[in-house]
Design a protein around this motif. Sequence first.
Motif, mmCIF file in Angstrom:
data_model
loop_
_atom_site.group_PDB
_atom_site.id
_atom_site.type_symbol
_atom_site.label_atom_id
_atom_site.label_comp_id
_atom_site.label_asym_id
_atom_site.label_seq_id
_atom_site.Cartn_x
_atom_site.Cartn_y
_atom_site.Cartn_z
ATOM 1 N N GLN A 37 -0.521 -13.381 -8.373
ATOM 2 C CA GLN A 37 -1.804 -12.707 -8.596
ATOM 3 C C GLN A 37 -1.565 -11.438 -9.401
ATOM 4 O OE1 GLN A 37 -4.894 -14.042 -7.393
ATOM 5 N NE2 GLN A 37 -5.583 -12.601 -8.984
ATOM 6 N N ARG A 66 8.098 -10.732 0.190
ATOM 7 C CA ARG A 66 7.072 -9.892 -0.454
ATOM 8 C C ARG A 66 7.697 -8.857 -1.394
ATOM 9 N NH1 ARG A 66 2.418 -12.625 0.785
ATOM 10 N NH2 ARG A 66 1.333 -10.814 -0.076
ATOM 11 N N TYR A 68 8.124 -9.153 -4.606
ATOM 12 C CA TYR A 68 7.467 -9.082 -5.910
ATOM 13 C C TYR A 68 6.166 -8.287 -5.864
ATOM 14 C CZ TYR A 68 10.586 -12.660 -7.879
ATOM 15 O OH TYR A 68 11.671 -13.345 -8.352
ATOM 16 N N ASP A 69 5.612 -8.086 -4.687
ATOM 17 C CA ASP A 69 4.343 -7.371 -4.564
ATOM 18 C C ASP A 69 4.489 -5.956 -5.102
ATOM 19 O OD1 ASP A 69 3.891 -9.720 -3.217
ATOM 20 O OD2 ASP A 69 3.067 -8.798 -1.412
ATOM 21 N N GLY A 70 3.596 -5.579 -6.002
ATOM 22 C CA GLY A 70 3.696 -4.254 -6.615
ATOM 23 C C GLY A 70 4.596 -4.222 -7.833
ATOM 24 N N LEU A 198 -0.073 -8.021 -8.299
ATOM 25 C CA LEU A 198 -0.720 -7.540 -7.079
ATOM 26 C C LEU A 198 -0.108 -8.174 -5.840
ATOM 27 C CD1 LEU A 198 -4.400 -7.696 -8.365
ATOM 28 C CD2 LEU A 198 -2.806 -5.760 -8.439
ATOM 29 N N GLY A 199 0.399 -9.385 -6.002
ATOM 30 C CA GLY A 199 1.019 -10.078 -4.880
ATOM 31 C C GLY A 199 1.475 -11.464 -5.291
ATOM 32 N N LYS A 201 2.498 -15.258 -3.251
ATOM 33 C CA LYS A 201 2.614 -15.992 -1.992
ATOM 34 C C LYS A 201 2.622 -17.487 -2.270
ATOM 35 C CE LYS A 201 -2.370 -16.017 -1.031
ATOM 36 N NZ LYS A 201 -3.407 -15.659 -0.032
#
Length: 204
Positions: A37, A66, A68-70, A198-199, A201
């Motif tokens: 995302q 998590r 990769y988030d950010g 943004l995220g 999953k």
Amino acid sequence: MDSAKIGRRSLLGAAGLLVASPLPAWAAARKPRVVIQTDHGAIVVELESEKAPITSANFLRYVDARKYDGGTFYRASRTKGVKGAGSIQGGPPVRVRRFAPIAHESTRMTGLKHRAGTISVARNAPGTATADFFICASPAPYLDAHPGAPGDNQGFAAFGTVVEGMAVVKTILALRSDGPAPFPVMKGQILNPPVQILGMKRQA
């Protein structure tokens, strides 16, 4: 003929029918999918976890943690003279602690190719890949392994393909890319500003 022999033959016959009959769609092993995302939309990639097990498992490890988030898509490498051709590169935030590098799965080993939509892992020397990855917006056979070529001819480790969101990939590739380059070879390729991840999953 005794009943025991008849029973054994019946079981063998039934087993043969099971082998000969195609498995229903729901019974086939589903390839893992990941939703990336971004602030420009979603990209869904399907991983070749059987053909490239090491690279796919490594990517999923970062996704599940998590890490990769950010993060960002920070590079747009365009093919000169060919509109819409090239690749985009992304990775986790700089502060993220990375896992140990993984063994290199060349395209010669996996049978995968760098085609439009291919996701592949970035590296320096073979065996140095960690978390950074890139997505091809167009065919890039020069990124495949070429054993007869001089020097480092092992190419990059392709491990999946985009199944949704190629328009987002193309959009990112076309963004402004005059950011400060860490290396001369990247001049004119650093997205300014970078595209936010943004995220990430697994797709349910």
